[in-house]
Scaffold this active site. Sequence first.
Site, mmCIF file in Angstrom:
data_model
loop_
_atom_site.group_PDB
_atom_site.id
_atom_site.type_symbol
_atom_site.label_atom_id
_atom_site.label_comp_id
_atom_site.label_asym_id
_atom_site.label_seq_id
_atom_site.Cartn_x
_atom_site.Cartn_y
_atom_site.Cartn_z
ATOM 1 N N TYR A 124 -14.424 6.154 -3.950
ATOM 2 C CA TYR A 124 -15.031 6.780 -2.923
ATOM 3 C C TYR A 124 -16.298 7.583 -3.386
ATOM 4 O O TYR A 124 -16.819 8.147 -2.572
ATOM 5 C CB TYR A 124 -14.010 7.364 -1.712
ATOM 6 N N LYS A 171 -1.258 4.478 -10.528
ATOM 7 C CA LYS A 171 -1.236 2.955 -11.359
ATOM 8 C C LYS A 171 -1.559 3.723 -12.757
ATOM 9 O O LYS A 171 -2.445 2.818 -13.425
ATOM 10 C CB LYS A 171 -2.119 2.007 -10.712
ATOM 11 N N ASP A 204 2.125 -0.188 -6.399
ATOM 12 C CA ASP A 204 2.655 -1.632 -6.040
ATOM 13 C C ASP A 204 4.017 -1.358 -5.512
ATOM 14 O O ASP A 204 4.485 -2.071 -4.538
ATOM 15 C CB ASP A 204 2.367 -2.721 -6.898
ATOM 16 N N ASP A 228 -5.765 5.371 1.578
ATOM 17 C CA ASP A 228 -6.419 4.668 2.564
ATOM 18 C C ASP A 228 -5.404 3.447 2.674
ATOM 19 O O ASP A 228 -5.401 3.116 3.966
ATOM 20 C CB ASP A 228 -7.628 4.238 2.046
#
Length: 335
Positions: A124, A171, A204, A228
């Site tokens: 972002y 991640k 995930d 988000d």
Amino acid sequence: MRHTITLVPGDGIGPEVTSAVVHILECAGFDVGWDSHVAGAAALERHGVALPEGLLASIRRTRVALKGPLTTPVGTGFTSVNVGLRKALDLFVNLRPVRSLPSVTTRYEHVDLVIVRENTEDLYAGLEHEVAPGIVESLKITTEAASSRIARFAFDYARAHRRRRVTAVHKANIMKMGDGLFLESVRKVAAAYPEIAADDRIVDAACMRLVLDPTQFDVLLLPNLYGDIVSDLCAGLVGGLGVVPGANLGADLAVFEAVHGSAPDIAGRNIANPTALLLSATLMLRHIGEAAIADRVTRALEEVLAAGRVRTRDLGGTATTTEFTEAICARLTAS
Ligand code: NAI
């Protein structure tokens, strides 16, 4: 005590849900003067900029804003005013409590988790450029300073609200440096909070666990983009985007807004659910020391939902925004 609060009605369903909430707060006896400002496309038309200096100055003055959703053009057009506002005022925390509501039947009961999303960097940062025709590079920014700052907030929040566990979501198996730095920063901060359990999940796998059993989570701490996405996933666990509140917090400024967007598909039809913004307003009331009013509003909302007769369409009912708002006001004025 009379408060002054900045109000941004927003786009799409924004004006419908903000006026509903303003009316409910009035019924609850909240003594407030609203300093109303436009932003986004309306501001661009009126002032030539999407994020007017007058709005920023108002929030710096009042220190608190209640904001409706703002539309961001997809692909082209002006950059997100929501992101711009968070960056301009250094609102580094996006706090989203996700709780089951009485009699809103979903797959799970007793969901009670809190999302703490870093609000200022990651993808972002808006740093994108065309490297060569057909190739675009988007920069994902991670700093130790921002990662440690959001981690301290999450652990302080857990301590203050008697939460037992903070789970960092990342991640770092793939983005070993960027997400690795986020995770490492969180781990260092966690060491100073021995009474709060700290663990981590790859994003995930965290999503899979959330849909299998969300009650296994307590506080989730995420970089901006995962935060988000996972916020909307979690909204789906408790009844949808119409019921999940949020707060953007900085060192001393705060902007309260629902998780949802401007919902152009239902805008102007008087069917939007104002619950998410109303719960955001209760977070705001607690933030400014008006917990008693927040409690009364929450009770009235929960009573209307529990009675089951007046519900908006997203929750399986037929009530309009106005009918739902009036039902809550009737409870407030009767109590
Ligand atoms: P959205 O959240 O506006 O809508 C997604 C779905 O949820 C739609 O089917 C909508 O009807 C439904 N929904 C949302 N809020 C609801 C409510 N209060 N009551 C009943 N149903 C509701 O997401 P979408 O369509 O992806 O985004 C629309 C615009 O909003 C975009 O321009 C996006 O950039 C912007 N947006 C703004 C945000 C903000 O101002 N903080 C946050 C998220 C999106």
